[in-house]
Design an enzyme around this catalytic site. Structure first.
Site, mmCIF file in Angstrom:
data_model
loop_
_atom_site.group_PDB
_atom_site.id
_atom_site.type_symbol
_atom_site.label_atom_id
_atom_site.label_comp_id
_atom_site.label_asym_id
_atom_site.label_seq_id
_atom_site.Cartn_x
_atom_site.Cartn_y
_atom_site.Cartn_z
ATOM 1 N N HIS A 109 1.553 -14.930 -1.682
ATOM 2 C CA HIS A 109 1.174 -14.363 -2.896
ATOM 3 C C HIS A 109 0.027 -15.381 -3.565
ATOM 4 C CE1 HIS A 109 4.628 -11.368 -3.114
ATOM 5 N NE2 HIS A 109 3.786 -10.833 -3.350
ATOM 6 N N TYR A 120 0.557 -7.499 -14.859
ATOM 7 C CA TYR A 120 1.401 -7.604 -13.720
ATOM 8 C C TYR A 120 2.958 -8.087 -14.478
ATOM 9 C CZ TYR A 120 -2.404 -8.728 -10.480
ATOM 10 O OH TYR A 120 -3.454 -8.790 -9.921
ATOM 11 N N GLU A 154 -0.044 2.141 -4.252
ATOM 12 C CA GLU A 154 1.023 1.493 -3.139
ATOM 13 C C GLU A 154 2.381 1.772 -3.545
ATOM 14 O OE1 GLU A 154 -1.684 -2.052 -1.348
ATOM 15 O OE2 GLU A 154 0.177 -2.460 -2.289
ATOM 16 N N ARG A 180 8.832 -0.307 -6.026
ATOM 17 C CA ARG A 180 7.723 -0.530 -7.258
ATOM 18 C C ARG A 180 6.409 -0.068 -6.715
ATOM 19 N NH1 ARG A 180 4.141 -5.154 -6.143
ATOM 20 N NH2 ARG A 180 3.602 -5.317 -8.522
ATOM 21 N N ASN A 185 2.110 -0.465 -6.946
ATOM 22 C CA ASN A 185 1.102 -1.473 -7.098
ATOM 23 C C ASN A 185 -0.085 -0.703 -7.138
ATOM 24 O OD1 ASN A 185 -0.111 -3.988 -7.627
ATOM 25 N ND2 ASN A 185 -0.723 -3.949 -5.342
ATOM 26 N N TYR A 197 -9.957 -9.806 -8.969
ATOM 27 C CA TYR A 197 -9.093 -9.759 -7.799
ATOM 28 C C TYR A 197 -9.055 -8.583 -7.070
ATOM 29 C CZ TYR A 197 -4.872 -10.254 -5.201
ATOM 30 O OH TYR A 197 -3.957 -10.109 -4.125
ATOM 31 N N LYS A 198 -8.914 -7.758 -7.730
ATOM 32 C CA LYS A 198 -8.669 -6.222 -7.024
ATOM 33 C C LYS A 198 -9.939 -5.517 -6.578
ATOM 34 C CE LYS A 198 -4.899 -4.850 -10.073
ATOM 35 N NZ LYS A 198 -3.753 -4.126 -9.012
HETATM 36 C C1 HEM Z 1 -0.065 -8.827 -3.687
HETATM 37 C C2 HEM Z 1 2.930 -9.038 -0.079
HETATM 38 C C3 HEM Z 1 6.598 -8.073 -2.872
HETATM 39 C C4 HEM Z 1 3.663 -8.509 -6.670
HETATM 40 C C5 HEM Z 1 0.443 -9.132 -2.428
HETATM 41 C C6 HEM Z 1 -0.335 -9.108 -1.343
HETATM 42 C C7 HEM Z 1 0.334 -9.326 -0.269
HETATM 43 C C8 HEM Z 1 1.830 -8.987 -0.751
HETATM 44 C C9 HEM Z 1 -0.075 -9.652 0.987
HETATM 45 C C10 HEM Z 1 -2.081 -9.495 -1.332
HETATM 46 C C11 HEM Z 1 -2.208 -11.031 -1.529
HETATM 47 C C12 HEM Z 1 -3.550 -11.349 -1.249
HETATM 48 O O1 HEM Z 1 -4.280 -11.127 -2.144
HETATM 49 O O2 HEM Z 1 -3.786 -11.950 -0.084
HETATM 50 C C13 HEM Z 1 4.333 -8.664 -0.555
HETATM 51 C C14 HEM Z 1 5.320 -8.598 0.336
HETATM 52 C C15 HEM Z 1 6.623 -8.265 -0.635
HETATM 53 C C16 HEM Z 1 5.849 -8.337 -1.911
HETATM 54 C C17 HEM Z 1 5.276 -8.651 1.891
HETATM 55 C C18 HEM Z 1 7.814 -7.999 -0.083
HETATM 56 C C19 HEM Z 1 8.635 -9.164 -0.096
HETATM 57 C C20 HEM Z 1 6.103 -8.278 -4.265
HETATM 58 C C21 HEM Z 1 6.973 -8.047 -5.366
HETATM 59 C C22 HEM Z 1 6.198 -8.081 -6.583
HETATM 60 C C23 HEM Z 1 4.916 -8.305 -5.974
HETATM 61 C C24 HEM Z 1 8.448 -7.980 -5.338
HETATM 62 C C25 HEM Z 1 6.694 -8.018 -7.838
HETATM 63 C C26 HEM Z 1 6.205 -8.124 -9.021
HETATM 64 C C27 HEM Z 1 2.381 -8.782 -6.220
HETATM 65 C C28 HEM Z 1 1.274 -8.756 -7.029
HETATM 66 C C29 HEM Z 1 0.332 -8.703 -6.294
HETATM 67 C C30 HEM Z 1 0.539 -8.730 -4.820
HETATM 68 C C31 HEM Z 1 1.340 -8.565 -8.674
HETATM 69 C C32 HEM Z 1 -1.317 -8.616 -6.559
HETATM 70 C C33 HEM Z 1 -1.716 -7.013 -6.378
HETATM 71 C C34 HEM Z 1 -2.853 -6.372 -6.988
HETATM 72 O O3 HEM Z 1 -3.323 -7.080 -8.075
HETATM 73 O O4 HEM Z 1 -3.390 -5.746 -6.389
HETATM 74 N N1 HEM Z 1 1.617 -8.775 -2.019
HETATM 75 N N2 HEM Z 1 4.649 -8.552 -1.753
HETATM 76 N N3 HEM Z 1 4.843 -8.547 -4.673
HETATM 77 N N4 HEM Z 1 2.127 -8.727 -4.929
HETATM 78 FE FE1 HEM Z 1 3.289 -8.851 -3.295
#
Ligand code: HEM
Length: 343
Positions: free
Chosen positions: A193, A37, A265, A223, A225, A316-317
């Site tokens: 988060h 990350y 994504e 970005r 993901n 986690y994924k």
């Molecule tokens: C995962 C929403 C922006 C990094 C997630 C999750 C949600 C989410 C709902 C899933 C959490 C769960 O397990 O329940 C959002 C929204 C954003 C946003 C609405 C907009 C404001 C960002 C930004 C970063 C970030 C700017 C920057 C690094 C991550 C990471 C994960 C994550 C690293 C784990 C994803 C994975 O391993 O598949 N986010 N996020 N997010 N988000 Fe965000």
């Protein structure tokens, strides 16, 4: 580019497929042979031509079928679309953003004619024509956010900006990687988060929120993901886990190439003009291992990323159970050659 829309399904018989063009333009997310990350945010200025980054909102061969899949999900569970009362203005902002971008970027598919607040919208692929009054909800068949996101690929979260934080106060979420809008609605950036391993302790979320609070209308950002999904399923929500969770156990050495999908994504960030909310579209792209391995440099790199990924991230994924099968499938494509940074 002339678009032909696939007739395909994302559930049941899973007839989803990628054309050769779709594979070539797939947003492969790894710019090096390892993954952890980070605050991987960059400007989203448009271009290069033909890529999924060319336009503000990418419309591709899956558009019509994805919109059909969204309608099926919403019919079964209307709570996938929610907007708290104070978010209606942000919904209008989003409608304007998407309509003007689509009409500008895909004039053969979409038209928007405006005379003051009298608007006329034409969506040819979906056969929709709508005359309405901007900012008057009585002139649309549903709320503005729901109206436009039933016609736009990808999920959409609308974040209210207040108290130095972002609040998930509205969204259309039908193609999510195992999280729930109904659970998260009303939460702030740190709260939703919270389940993510390691990133909080690395400071990723504090830095990311600081960045997002400074985003202005002048420049959008993006970005990438990623995760892995068994079968080309858009709706991998906690609510429907009993339908798709057991499918993870059906992967074998024989079918992993066609059944295991890399799910990418393309997330973008837009400051909205009237509400000052932040729009967060999350566009999902799916490609199976077999299709990805038609590009030797992707196959080589994906093997290394999968082989070396931190076990907490694989857990986690949600693909830890199939990770050995994935790595074994990819290994023969990795000749050990060094790769250069960049995609
Ligand atoms: C995962 C929403 C922006 C990094 C997630 C999750 C949600 C989410 C709902 C899933 C959490 C769960 O397990 O329940 C959002 C929204 C954003 C946003 C609405 C907009 C404001 C960002 C930004 C970063 C970030 C700017 C920057 C690094 C991550 C990471 C994960 C994550 C690293 C784990 C994803 C994975 O391993 O598949 N986010 N996020 N997010 N988000 Fe965000």
């Amino acid at each position: 580019m002339t678009l032909h829309f696939n007739d395909e399904t994302f559930r049941g018989d899973y007839t989803y497929f990628n054309s050769a063009t779709a594979i070539r333009r797939f947003p492969f997310p790894f710019d090096r042979d390892s993954y952890m990350y980070s605050v991987n945010i960059e400007p989203h200025p448009g271009g290069p031509a033909g890529s999924p980054f060319e336009h503000a909102f990418d419309v591709d061969e899956h558009y019509v079928s994805e919109m059909r899949d969204r309608a099926i999900t919403l019919k079964a569970d209307p709570l996938r679309c929610q907007s708290l009362p104070h978010m209606e203005l942000a919904g209008w902002d989003l409608l304007e953003l998407i309509m003007t971008a689509k009409a500008r970027d895909y004039p053969a598919l979409f038209e928007l004619h405006r005379a003051g607040d009298r608007w006329h919208w034409i969506n040819r692929p979906l056969g929709i024509e709508q005359r309405f009054t901007f900012l008057d909800p009585a002139t649309l068949p549903c709320g503005p956010m729901e109206y436009i996101t039933r016609q736009a690929q990808g999920d959409f979260a609308l974040l209210d900006a207040r108290d130095g934080n972002l609040w998930m106060d509205a969204g259309m979420i039908t193609s999510q990687a195992d999280w729930s809008l109904d659970f998260d609605v009303g939460m702030n950036f740190f709260e939703w988060h919270a389940p993510v391993p390691k990133a909080g302790a690395m400071g990723v979320f504090h830095k990311a929120l600081k960045f997002l609070n400074a985003v202005t209308q002048e420049q959008s950002y993006r970005r990438l993901n990623w995760t892995m999904t068994v079968n080309p399923r858009l709706d991998t929500s906690p609510e429907t886990y009993p339908q798709w969770g057991p499918e993870k156990r059906t992967v074998t050495a024989e079918n992993v190439g066609t059944r295991q999908f890399l799910r990418v994504e393309l997330q973008t960030f837009w400051r909205l003009p009237r509400s000052n909310a932040l729009a967060f579209p999350i566009r999902c792209y799916l490609a199976n291992l077999e299709d990805l391995c038609t590009q030797p440099k992707w196959a080589r790199r994906l093997h290394r990323v999968m082989r070396d990924l931190d076990p907490d991230l694989a857990e986690y994924k949600g693909f830890a159970v199939n990770r050995p099968l994935i790595v074994d499938y990819l290994a023969p494509f990795d000749d050990g050659a060094p790769t250069s940074p960049g995609i």
